[in-house]
Scaffold this active site. Sequence first.
Site, PDB file in Angstrom:
ATOM      1  N   SER A 214       0.817  -1.214   0.000  1.00  0.00           N
ATOM      2  CA  SER A 214       0.000   0.000   0.000  1.00  0.00           C
ATOM      3  C   SER A 214       0.853   1.267   0.000  1.00  0.00           C
ATOM      4  O   SER A 214       1.876   1.353   0.693  1.00  0.00           O
ATOM      5  CB  SER A 214      -0.902   0.000   1.237  1.00  0.00           C
ATOM      6  N   ASP A 234      11.456   8.508  -2.277  1.00  0.00           N
ATOM      7  CA  ASP A 234      11.357   7.367  -3.166  1.00  0.00           C
ATOM      8  C   ASP A 234      12.688   6.620  -3.176  1.00  0.00           C
ATOM      9  O   ASP A 234      13.717   7.162  -2.783  1.00  0.00           O
ATOM     10  CB  ASP A 234      10.992   7.826  -4.580  1.00  0.00           C
ATOM     11  N   ASP A 235      12.644   5.384  -3.668  1.00  0.00           N
ATOM     12  CA  ASP A 235      13.843   4.549  -3.575  1.00  0.00           C
ATOM     13  C   ASP A 235      14.937   4.941  -4.565  1.00  0.00           C
ATOM     14  O   ASP A 235      16.034   4.420  -4.511  1.00  0.00           O
ATOM     15  CB  ASP A 235      13.471   3.072  -3.748  1.00  0.00           C
ATOM     16  N   ASP A 236      14.642   5.837  -5.485  1.00  0.00           N
ATOM     17  CA  ASP A 236      15.654   6.214  -6.466  1.00  0.00           C
ATOM     18  C   ASP A 236      16.114   7.656  -6.297  1.00  0.00           C
ATOM     19  O   ASP A 236      16.645   8.261  -7.209  1.00  0.00           O
ATOM     20  CB  ASP A 236      15.108   6.008  -7.881  1.00  0.00           C
ATOM     21  N   CYS A 327      -1.885   9.038  -5.518  1.00  0.00           N
ATOM     22  CA  CYS A 327      -2.426  10.204  -4.821  1.00  0.00           C
ATOM     23  C   CYS A 327      -2.190  10.269  -3.315  1.00  0.00           C
ATOM     24  O   CYS A 327      -2.739  11.152  -2.654  1.00  0.00           O
ATOM     25  CB  CYS A 327      -3.937  10.355  -5.055  1.00  0.00           C
ATOM     26  N   ASP A 329       0.349  11.287  -1.876  1.00  0.00           N
ATOM     27  CA  ASP A 329       1.005  12.569  -1.597  1.00  0.00           C
ATOM     28  C   ASP A 329       0.003  13.724  -1.635  1.00  0.00           C
ATOM     29  O   ASP A 329       0.076  14.648  -0.829  1.00  0.00           O
ATOM     30  CB  ASP A 329       2.176  12.812  -2.562  1.00  0.00           C
TER      31      ASP A 329
END
Length: 406
Positions: A214, A234-236, A327, A329
């Site tokens: 989720s 984020d992971d990047d 969404c 965020d």
Amino acid sequence: MPSSSESSGLPPRSPSLAYCCRRPTGWSCGGYLPVLSLLVVLLLFFFASWSLLLHCPTPRLTALNTSSFPLSILAVNGERSPAEATAEDEISFSSSSSSSSSSSSSSSSSSSSSSSSSSAAAASAAAVVCNRSRYLSEAELSDDQLTVLVPGFSIERIAILRNNTRRMASYPFVRAIYVLWQNMDIPVSRFDEPNERFDSDGAPIHVVGQRSNSLNNRFLPRTFIESSAVAIMDDDILVDKSSMEFAFTVWRENRQRIVGYFPRAHLCSPENGSWIYWPKRLRPKGERTKYSIILTKAMLLRTEYLFDYTCHMPSGVREMIDETMNCEDIAMNFMVANYSNMAPLAVVGKVKDAGDRWTTKDTRAARVGLSERADHYEARSRCVNELAKLWGGMPLRYAYNKAVPV
Ligand SMILES: *[C@@H]1O[C@H](CO)[C@@H](O)[C@H](O)[C@H]1NC(C)=O
Ligand SMILES: *[C@@H]1O[C@H](CO)[C@@H](O)[C@H](O)[C@H]1NC(C)=O
Ligand SMILES: *[C@@H]1O[C@H](CO)[C@@H](O)[C@H](O)[C@H]1NC(C)=O
Ligand SMILES: *[C@@H]1O[C@H](CO)[C@@H](O)[C@H](O)[C@H]1NC(C)=O
Ligand SMILES: *[C@@H]1O[C@H](CO)[C@@H](O)[C@H](O)[C@H]1NC(C)=O
């Protein structure tokens, strides 16, 4: 167009603005507010002359009685209704994908259709997760450092994530990094293996298994968070040390606001009066560039907001995010704007997106195909409209300036 007065002390969440933006044709956004005020003035004038003529007692402002407006969107579900959940601890607390809630605003009764056992499980999970005394109080949280939370899913990006977290763990103002591993196909134990471990020369890096994929997971309150600010990335994404330190400084002076690097905006469509998500800052003619949303690609915010997001949002929001896989965020921006009555704050800084360049551009959006991209933005526009309904108005506010290190 919403006027620039939205950045002044006036709250922009007046129902009339949302009403404007839900009116089908005939009213442009700029036109409706003045018309409404004119109407109110005329009515007041009418009542004033009426009372003078007939020697009536001072009239009550019945013209402002909102229940006489057809404002279905005013029906905010203000209850602290705990979201549906699948199990009983904070790691697994997530909106149940089998939940029957609709994405409409009237979801307060949706749980009645689920079986009593699953709603009982959900209620007990929510009772645990939303038990505020499980978490440190704001006074107990550390102010000198922040905690970094990074949802992890993609095995292809693990090398980047490992490098990025190692780098950020070396920043002295980072207290700890938690990778929220939510790829159900790859057990979190994998990262205990010697060549899979997340190494750190500084702050500890923990990989915490999640029990669902989720998008709401990144906003769950966590018993392990010991700082008053969290950075959600984020992971990047890699934020340069001085840029992150600067953002943290800016946040400490703006604790109620979301601080981040990727600003976006909302606007009211002049064509049909619905809200539109704008995938960059807004540059209206004759007005300064403005923004109202910070992406979760890299945001700093109060730890307390994680609890509020999970436990105090209007019911239906977390479910909507699980259904649309999008969404989260925007929802956090809605919640914080409504809570603080303030716009978010964008900072200028060096942020490395998965690409090679140091950039503040949304390169992820650039990576996906055009049609997919249009879909993505349409879905986000639908979210903005849906959230405005759930909030009973438009809480987002515009900011005009970015914070720049000197
Ligand atoms: C508002 O209008 C409704 C219906 O017209 C009425 O029942 C209600 O008492 C009014 N509220 C106030 C505060 O005047
Ligand atoms: C809330 O959590 C605290 C601390 O973990 C515990 O002592 C208390 O019993 C919990 N309250 C409820 C209502 O579960
Ligand atoms: C991670 O860092 C190592 C050592 O600095 C480097 O060799 C490697 O290319 C980096 N990997 C990625 C994906 O950036
Ligand atoms: C309203 O108009 C905008 C363009 O201004 C469009 O993108 C959007 O899809 C329209 N929405 C509806 C509900 O028709
Ligand atoms: C928005 O903020 C107001 C004032 O703080 C509060 O009463 C209301 O419940 C909030 N709305 C939502 C949907 O959380």
